[in-house]
Scaffold this motif. Structure first.
Motif, PDB file in Angstrom:
ATOM      1  N   ILE A  18       0.856  -1.190   0.000  1.00 43.48           N
ATOM      2  CA  ILE A  18       0.000   0.000   0.000  1.00 43.48           C
ATOM      3  C   ILE A  18       0.889   1.236   0.000  1.00 43.48           C
ATOM      4  O   ILE A  18       1.522   1.566   1.000  1.00 43.48           O
ATOM      5  N   LEU A  19       0.949   1.926  -1.136  1.00 43.96           N
ATOM      6  CA  LEU A  19       1.756   3.135  -1.251  1.00 43.96           C
ATOM      7  C   LEU A  19       0.895   4.357  -0.966  1.00 43.96           C
ATOM      8  O   LEU A  19      -0.274   4.406  -1.326  1.00 43.96           O
ATOM      9  N   ASN A  20       1.488   5.338  -0.308  1.00 41.87           N
ATOM     10  CA  ASN A  20       0.806   6.595  -0.006  1.00 41.87           C
ATOM     11  C   ASN A  20       1.656   7.753  -0.535  1.00 41.87           C
ATOM     12  O   ASN A  20       2.300   8.459   0.236  1.00 41.87           O
ATOM     13  N   PRO A  21       1.662   7.962  -1.853  1.00 36.06           N
ATOM     14  CA  PRO A  21       2.558   8.964  -2.434  1.00 36.06           C
ATOM     15  C   PRO A  21       2.244  10.410  -2.061  1.00 36.06           C
ATOM     16  O   PRO A  21       3.097  11.276  -2.204  1.00 36.06           O
ATOM     17  N   THR A  22       1.048  10.683  -1.540  1.00 31.84           N
ATOM     18  CA  THR A  22       0.717  12.058  -1.172  1.00 31.84           C
ATOM     19  C   THR A  22       1.006  12.345   0.295  1.00 31.84           C
ATOM     20  O   THR A  22       0.905  13.478   0.734  1.00 31.84           O
ATOM     21  N   GLN A  23       1.387  11.318   1.050  1.00 29.71           N
ATOM     22  CA  GLN A  23       1.700  11.483   2.468  1.00 29.71           C
ATOM     23  C   GLN A  23       3.164  11.916   2.611  1.00 29.71           C
ATOM     24  O   GLN A  23       4.035  11.426   1.906  1.00 29.71           O
ATOM     25  N   PRO A  24       3.467  12.853   3.521  1.00 33.18           N
ATOM     26  CA  PRO A  24       4.858  13.269   3.721  1.00 33.18           C
ATOM     27  C   PRO A  24       5.738  12.085   4.125  1.00 33.18           C
ATOM     28  O   PRO A  24       5.307  11.207   4.866  1.00 33.18           O
ATOM     29  N   ALA A  25       6.959  12.071   3.604  1.00 35.38           N
ATOM     30  CA  ALA A  25       7.910  11.001   3.918  1.00 35.38           C
ATOM     31  C   ALA A  25       8.588  11.277   5.256  1.00 35.38           C
ATOM     32  O   ALA A  25       8.900  12.425   5.583  1.00 35.38           O
ATOM     33  N   SER A  26       8.826  10.216   6.004  1.00 36.83           N
ATOM     34  CA  SER A  26       9.541  10.349   7.274  1.00 36.83           C
ATOM     35  C   SER A  26      11.051  10.379   7.007  1.00 36.83           C
ATOM     36  O   SER A  26      11.512  10.054   5.909  1.00 36.83           O
ATOM     37  N   ARG A  27      11.804  10.758   8.006  1.00 35.98           N
ATOM     38  CA  ARG A  27      13.264  10.773   7.888  1.00 35.98           C
ATOM     39  C   ARG A  27      13.785   9.370   7.570  1.00 35.98           C
ATOM     40  O   ARG A  27      14.671   9.201   6.736  1.00 35.98           O
ATOM     41  N   GLY A  28      13.219   8.353   8.201  1.00 35.02           N
ATOM     42  CA  GLY A  28      13.635   6.981   7.946  1.00 35.02           C
ATOM     43  C   GLY A  28      13.326   6.528   6.527  1.00 35.02           C
ATOM     44  O   GLY A  28      14.127   5.837   5.902  1.00 35.02           O
ATOM     45  N   GLU A  29      12.178   6.933   6.013  1.00 33.95           N
ATOM     46  CA  GLU A  29      11.809   6.580   4.640  1.00 33.95           C
ATOM     47  C   GLU A  29      12.744   7.236   3.634  1.00 33.95           C
ATOM     48  O   GLU A  29      13.140   6.613   2.645  1.00 33.95           O
ATOM     49  N   VAL A  30      13.116   8.474   3.891  1.00 31.88           N
ATOM     50  CA  VAL A  30      14.046   9.163   2.992  1.00 31.88           C
ATOM     51  C   VAL A  30      15.425   8.506   3.054  1.00 31.88           C
ATOM     52  O   VAL A  30      16.067   8.296   2.025  1.00 31.88           O
ATOM     53  N   ALA A  31      15.867   8.125   4.250  1.00 30.06           N
ATOM     54  CA  ALA A  31      17.153   7.444   4.396  1.00 30.06           C
ATOM     55  C   ALA A  31      17.141   6.115   3.638  1.00 30.06           C
ATOM     56  O   ALA A  31      18.115   5.763   2.956  1.00 30.06           O
ATOM     57  N   ALA A  32      16.041   5.373   3.741  1.00 32.62           N
ATOM     58  CA  ALA A  32      15.928   4.100   3.035  1.00 32.62           C
ATOM     59  C   ALA A  32      15.924   4.310   1.521  1.00 32.62           C
ATOM     60  O   ALA A  32      16.537   3.545   0.778  1.00 32.62           O
ATOM     61  N   LEU A  33      15.258   5.353   1.064  1.00 39.79           N
ATOM     62  CA  LEU A  33      15.229   5.675  -0.363  1.00 39.79           C
ATOM     63  C   LEU A  33      16.629   6.000  -0.866  1.00 39.79           C
ATOM     64  O   LEU A  33      17.055   5.497  -1.914  1.00 39.79           O
ATOM     65  N   ILE A  34      17.369   6.804  -0.131  1.00 37.72           N
ATOM     66  CA  ILE A  34      18.736   7.147  -0.517  1.00 37.72           C
ATOM     67  C   ILE A  34      19.597   5.884  -0.553  1.00 37.72           C
ATOM     68  O   ILE A  34      20.382   5.684  -1.482  1.00 37.72           O
ATOM     69  N   HIS A  35      19.435   5.023   0.431  1.00 37.95           N
ATOM     70  CA  HIS A  35      20.180   3.753   0.455  1.00 37.95           C
ATOM     71  C   HIS A  35      19.901   2.944  -0.806  1.00 37.95           C
ATOM     72  O   HIS A  35      20.823   2.444  -1.451  1.00 37.95           O
ATOM     73  N   GLN A  36      18.633   2.820  -1.166  1.00 41.40           N
ATOM     74  CA  GLN A  36      18.270   2.022  -2.332  1.00 41.40           C
ATOM     75  C   GLN A  36      18.781   2.648  -3.631  1.00 41.40           C
ATOM     76  O   GLN A  36      19.159   1.931  -4.560  1.00 41.40           O
ATOM     77  N   VAL A  37      18.824   3.963  -3.724  1.00 45.64           N
ATOM     78  CA  VAL A  37      19.387   4.615  -4.905  1.00 45.64           C
ATOM     79  C   VAL A  37      20.875   4.296  -5.021  1.00 45.64           C
ATOM     80  O   VAL A  37      21.381   3.982  -6.105  1.00 45.64           O
ATOM     81  N   LEU A  38      21.585   4.342  -3.893  1.00 48.29           N
ATOM     82  CA  LEU A  38      23.014   4.015  -3.906  1.00 48.29           C
ATOM     83  C   LEU A  38      23.243   2.552  -4.278  1.00 48.29           C
ATOM     84  O   LEU A  38      24.206   2.227  -4.990  1.00 48.29           O
ATOM     85  N   VAL A  39      22.377   1.665  -3.830  1.00 50.00           N
ATOM     86  CA  VAL A  39      22.463   0.261  -4.232  1.00 50.00           C
ATOM     87  C   VAL A  39      22.243   0.149  -5.737  1.00 50.00           C
ATOM     88  O   VAL A  39      22.994  -0.528  -6.438  1.00 50.00           O
ATOM     89  N   TYR A  40      21.217   0.818  -6.245  1.00 50.94           N
ATOM     90  CA  TYR A  40      20.893   0.788  -7.675  1.00 50.94           C
ATOM     91  C   TYR A  40      22.065   1.287  -8.516  1.00 50.94           C
ATOM     92  O   TYR A  40      22.354   0.746  -9.583  1.00 50.94           O
ATOM     93  N   GLN A  41      22.762   2.301  -8.018  1.00 47.95           N
ATOM     94  CA  GLN A  41      23.907   2.856  -8.736  1.00 47.95           C
ATOM     95  C   GLN A  41      25.167   2.006  -8.576  1.00 47.95           C
ATOM     96  O   GLN A  41      26.186   2.295  -9.189  1.00 47.95           O
TER      97      GLN A  41
END
Length: 60
Positions: A18-41
């Motif tokens: 269940i994705l909630n793209p209109t809900q503000p992201a938490s600090r932990g969610e942003v950290a996880a997103l950055i981690h996954q981008v670095l993995v992808y790269q």
């Protein structure tokens, strides 16, 4: 969103189905997103498959 999901970049907690793209992201969610981008790269190693946090990567 579909491309980032297919690339394994999107992380959603507590339910990756269940994705909630209109809900503000938490600090932990942003950290996880950055981690996954670095993995992808290819700049860092991915989480081990048995890590609890790996369960929240959408598209996995």
């Amino acid at each position: 969103m579909a491309e980032t999901t297919a690339a394994g970049i999107v992380v959603n907690h507590p339910n990756r189905r269940i994705l909630n793209p209109t809900q503000p992201a938490s600090r932990g969610e942003v950290a996880a997103l950055i981690h996954q981008v670095l993995v992808y790269q290819g700049k860092i190693s991915p989480l081990p498959a048995n890590a609890a946090a790996a369960n929240y990567i959408v598209g996995r």
